[in-house]
Design a protein around this motif. Structure first.
Motif, mmCIF file in Angstrom:
data_model
loop_
_atom_site.group_PDB
_atom_site.id
_atom_site.type_symbol
_atom_site.label_atom_id
_atom_site.label_comp_id
_atom_site.label_asym_id
_atom_site.label_seq_id
_atom_site.Cartn_x
_atom_site.Cartn_y
_atom_site.Cartn_z
ATOM 1 N N ALA A 246 0.791 -1.229 0.000
ATOM 2 C CA ALA A 246 0.000 0.000 0.000
ATOM 3 C C ALA A 246 0.820 1.275 0.000
ATOM 4 C CB ALA A 246 -0.926 0.009 1.217
ATOM 5 N N ALA A 247 2.107 1.203 0.375
ATOM 6 C CA ALA A 247 2.879 2.408 0.681
ATOM 7 C C ALA A 247 3.051 3.357 -0.494
ATOM 8 C CB ALA A 247 4.247 2.010 1.232
ATOM 9 N N ASP A 248 3.004 2.848 -1.725
ATOM 10 C CA ASP A 248 3.226 3.699 -2.899
ATOM 11 C C ASP A 248 1.959 3.891 -3.720
ATOM 12 O OD1 ASP A 248 3.035 1.081 -3.734
ATOM 13 O OD2 ASP A 248 4.622 1.236 -5.247
ATOM 14 N N LYS A 249 0.791 3.708 -3.093
ATOM 15 C CA LYS A 249 -0.470 3.743 -3.831
ATOM 16 C C LYS A 249 -1.244 5.031 -3.580
ATOM 17 C CE LYS A 249 0.160 -0.495 -5.363
ATOM 18 N NZ LYS A 249 1.437 -0.801 -4.691
ATOM 19 N N VAL A 250 -2.146 5.317 -4.513
ATOM 20 C CA VAL A 250 -3.114 6.409 -4.402
ATOM 21 C C VAL A 250 -4.499 5.782 -4.518
ATOM 22 C CG1 VAL A 250 -4.064 8.469 -5.525
ATOM 23 C CG2 VAL A 250 -1.589 8.173 -5.350
ATOM 24 N N LEU A 251 -5.415 6.201 -3.649
ATOM 25 C CA LEU A 251 -6.795 5.747 -3.743
ATOM 26 C C LEU A 251 -7.629 6.902 -4.276
ATOM 27 C CD1 LEU A 251 -8.437 3.163 -3.089
ATOM 28 C CD2 LEU A 251 -9.168 4.295 -0.992
ATOM 29 N N TYR A 252 -8.310 6.652 -5.385
ATOM 30 C CA TYR A 252 -9.154 7.666 -6.025
ATOM 31 C C TYR A 252 -10.611 7.258 -5.835
ATOM 32 C CZ TYR A 252 -11.260 10.437 -9.819
ATOM 33 O OH TYR A 252 -12.038 11.295 -10.552
ATOM 34 N N THR A 253 -11.453 8.216 -5.470
ATOM 35 C CA THR A 253 -12.868 7.917 -5.283
ATOM 36 C C THR A 253 -13.721 9.027 -5.867
ATOM 37 O OG1 THR A 253 -14.611 7.535 -3.634
ATOM 38 C CG2 THR A 253 -12.813 8.989 -2.988
ATOM 39 N N THR A 254 -14.929 8.663 -6.273
ATOM 40 C CA THR A 254 -15.875 9.679 -6.725
ATOM 41 C C THR A 254 -16.688 10.228 -5.556
ATOM 42 O OG1 THR A 254 -17.569 8.002 -7.168
ATOM 43 C CG2 THR A 254 -16.108 8.593 -8.986
ATOM 44 N N GLY A 255 -16.537 9.623 -4.376
ATOM 45 C CA GLY A 255 -17.360 9.994 -3.234
ATOM 46 C C GLY A 255 -16.781 11.109 -2.391
ATOM 47 N N ARG A 256 -17.556 11.547 -1.423
ATOM 48 C CA ARG A 256 -17.147 12.601 -0.511
ATOM 49 C C ARG A 256 -16.019 12.124 0.388
ATOM 50 N NH1 ARG A 256 -22.464 12.012 -0.497
ATOM 51 N NH2 ARG A 256 -22.488 10.980 1.539
ATOM 52 N N LEU A 257 -15.166 13.048 0.809
ATOM 53 C CA LEU A 257 -14.035 12.732 1.676
ATOM 54 C C LEU A 257 -14.467 12.924 3.128
ATOM 55 C CD1 LEU A 257 -11.266 14.406 -0.481
ATOM 56 C CD2 LEU A 257 -11.802 11.978 -0.306
ATOM 57 N N SER B 149 -2.144 24.989 -16.501
ATOM 58 C CA SER B 149 -2.724 25.612 -17.695
ATOM 59 C C SER B 149 -2.551 24.746 -18.941
ATOM 60 C CB SER B 149 -2.097 26.986 -17.934
ATOM 61 O OG SER B 149 -0.723 26.864 -18.277
ATOM 62 N N GLN B 150 -1.642 23.763 -18.872
ATOM 63 C CA GLN B 150 -1.435 22.861 -19.998
ATOM 64 C C GLN B 150 -2.365 21.647 -19.962
ATOM 65 O OE1 GLN B 150 0.737 23.883 -22.412
ATOM 66 N NE2 GLN B 150 0.774 25.681 -21.053
ATOM 67 N N ILE B 151 -3.149 21.525 -18.890
ATOM 68 C CA ILE B 151 -4.078 20.404 -18.756
ATOM 69 C C ILE B 151 -5.432 20.814 -19.310
ATOM 70 C CG2 ILE B 151 -5.187 18.829 -17.140
ATOM 71 C CD1 ILE B 151 -2.164 18.485 -17.361
ATOM 72 N N PRO B 152 -5.984 20.065 -20.262
ATOM 73 C CA PRO B 152 -7.313 20.418 -20.778
ATOM 74 C C PRO B 152 -8.374 20.282 -19.704
ATOM 75 C CG PRO B 152 -6.607 18.264 -21.603
ATOM 76 C CD PRO B 152 -5.432 18.865 -20.911
ATOM 77 N N ASP B 153 -9.236 21.271 -19.599
ATOM 78 C CA ASP B 153 -10.294 21.214 -18.606
ATOM 79 C C ASP B 153 -11.392 20.269 -19.078
ATOM 80 O OD1 ASP B 153 -11.250 21.808 -16.155
ATOM 81 O OD2 ASP B 153 -11.556 23.953 -16.524
ATOM 82 N N GLU B 154 -12.199 19.792 -18.138
ATOM 83 C CA GLU B 154 -13.269 18.866 -18.491
ATOM 84 C C GLU B 154 -14.414 19.620 -19.152
ATOM 85 O OE1 GLU B 154 -14.719 16.714 -15.187
ATOM 86 O OE2 GLU B 154 -12.836 15.666 -14.803
ATOM 87 N N PRO B 155 -14.902 19.122 -20.286
ATOM 88 C CA PRO B 155 -16.124 19.707 -20.837
ATOM 89 C C PRO B 155 -17.266 19.516 -19.849
ATOM 90 C CG PRO B 155 -15.060 18.246 -22.421
ATOM 91 C CD PRO B 155 -14.382 18.028 -21.102
ATOM 92 N N ARG B 156 -18.027 20.562 -19.594
ATOM 93 C CA ARG B 156 -19.088 20.490 -18.595
ATOM 94 C C ARG B 156 -20.104 19.401 -18.916
ATOM 95 N NH1 ARG B 156 -20.786 23.883 -14.704
ATOM 96 N NH2 ARG B 156 -19.289 25.429 -15.386
ATOM 97 N N LYS B 157 -20.424 19.230 -20.195
ATOM 98 C CA LYS B 157 -21.460 18.262 -20.558
ATOM 99 C C LYS B 157 -21.028 16.824 -20.403
ATOM 100 C CE LYS B 157 -20.274 18.184 -25.495
ATOM 101 N NZ LYS B 157 -20.799 18.400 -26.851
ATOM 102 N N SER B 158 -19.694 16.579 -20.403
ATOM 103 C CA SER B 158 -19.232 15.193 -20.296
ATOM 104 C C SER B 158 -18.535 14.897 -18.978
ATOM 105 C CB SER B 158 -18.254 14.874 -21.438
ATOM 106 O OG SER B 158 -17.114 15.701 -21.375
ATOM 107 N N GLY B 159 -18.404 15.924 -18.114
ATOM 108 C CA GLY B 159 -17.722 15.727 -16.859
ATOM 109 C C GLY B 159 -18.466 14.769 -15.951
ATOM 110 N N ARG B 160 -17.741 13.890 -15.322
ATOM 111 C CA ARG B 160 -18.334 12.907 -14.418
ATOM 112 C C ARG B 160 -18.683 13.586 -13.113
ATOM 113 N NH1 ARG B 160 -16.910 6.832 -13.700
ATOM 114 N NH2 ARG B 160 -17.671 6.496 -11.611
ATOM 115 N N LYS B 161 -19.849 13.304 -12.583
ATOM 116 C CA LYS B 161 -20.271 13.926 -11.327
ATOM 117 C C LYS B 161 -19.509 13.335 -10.164
ATOM 118 C CE LYS B 161 -24.956 14.958 -12.888
ATOM 119 N NZ LYS B 161 -26.387 14.709 -12.650
ATOM 120 N N GLY B 162 -19.391 14.141 -9.107
ATOM 121 C CA GLY B 162 -18.681 13.667 -7.932
ATOM 122 C C GLY B 162 -19.458 12.643 -7.126
ATOM 123 N N ALA B 163 -20.755 12.745 -7.096
ATOM 124 C CA ALA B 163 -21.578 11.779 -6.354
ATOM 125 C C ALA B 163 -22.815 11.481 -7.174
ATOM 126 C CB ALA B 163 -21.956 12.343 -4.988
ATOM 127 N N ALA B 164 -22.786 10.341 -7.854
ATOM 128 C CA ALA B 164 -23.867 10.029 -8.766
ATOM 129 C C ALA B 164 -25.145 9.710 -8.005
ATOM 130 C CB ALA B 164 -23.481 8.841 -9.628
#
Length: 283
Positions: free
Chosen positions: A195-206, A268-283
């Motif tokens: 686990a020491a070198d891992k990242v946990l990504y979630t769509t849910g609240r922290l 500024s070099q990272i493309p922003d998410e299109p609003r219409k296709s952006g995944r919601k944080g809590a479905a």
């Protein structure tokens, strides 16, 4: 990578209804199924879940609740599909059976939480001081948002992804964000994943529970598209968890462990998410 289901294996059901104009619409909706988890002969909880990876869910749930502090003692994990139950067996009886009636369960999200054991588990805990590159975070977010998933097929679901560097390793989904995290924990235990070198990504609240579960898994970084709770931030700072939220496109906010961030990418070099296709944080 262990990828999420796209809904083609019985995890969704076709339903017909009407939209705001009265026109007929056909939708795939997520199935919910009860799953009862046993520790040896003791019934622990009945969870509402989508039904995939029941063994991982049971094993991870018991570990993250503090009921299974030493996974090496597990001698078997048996799933009975007919009665929708998983029995996790240990070499000897645990002391949890006698403690069960004395603990308080919170509602959580799809699975009740025995909160006292979780808090006991983080007392004195310190997580690895592992750096995180912002280039990896941006790459992970882009990959995860493009991954075919049950969320994209039907919505109304949460996703959790175990990552290393800029690579997703395992992607689990469920109706509750806690279920998805527990599935990741169960997979890590079963496969002896460090686990020491891992990242946990979630769509849910922290929330506090999400932070505690991540810490109990030994993962030093937790990132989310969603926001924070004050207690979640407080606990993250106590245990040394890097906590990153509101992560969408070019933007994110770090409220714990900021010194570990290696800012090797110009946002500024990272493309922003299109609003219409952006995944919601809590479905």
């Amino acid at each position: 990578m262990i990828a999420p289901s796209s809904g083609g294996d019985g995890l969704t059901r076709a339903v017909t209804g009407t939209d705001h104009t009265g026109a007929q619409v056909d939708l795939d909706v997520v199935e919910e199924r009860p799953l009862t988890i046993y520790l040896n002969a003791q019934e622990i909880v009945t969870a509402m879940t989508i039904g995939d990876y029941p063994e991982y869910l049971a094993l991870g749930f018991l570990h993250n609740q503090g009921m299974l502090p030493n996974p090496a003692e597990v001698t078997g994990v048996d799933y009975d599909e007919e009665v929708a139950a998983v029995v996790v067996r240990t070499a000897s009886q645990t002391n949890y059976e006698s403690k069960l009636a004395k603990k308080t369960r919170t509602s959580g999200c799809a699975v009740g939480t025995t909160f006292g054991d979780m808090m006991d588990g983080i007392t004195g805990l310190t997580l690895p001081d592992t750096p995180v590159r912002t280039s990896d975070l941006y790459a992970l977010a882009a990959q995860i948002n493009r991954t075919p998933s049950l969320y994209l097929a039907a919505g109304a679901i949460h996703g959790t992804v175990l990552c290393q560097g800029d690579r997703p390793l395992a992607y689990m989904e469920d109706v509750g964000r806690h279920n998805a995290v527990d599935k990741i924990a169960g997979w890590m235990i079963s496969e002896n994943i460090p686990a020491a070198d891992k990242v946990l990504y979630t769509t849910g609240r922290l929330t506090s529970e999400m932070v505690i579960k991540t810490a109990l898994m030994g993962i030093p970084t937790l990132a989310s598209r969603s926001g924070f709770t004050a207690w979640g931030v407080e606990i993250a700072r106590e245990v040394g968890l890097t906590l990153i939220g509101r992560m969408k496109g070019q933007r994110f906010v770090c409220l714990s462990g900021e010194s570990r961030l290696i800012r090797d990418t110009d946002p500024s070099q990272i493309p922003d998410e299109p609003r219409k296709s952006g995944r919601k944080g809590a479905a």
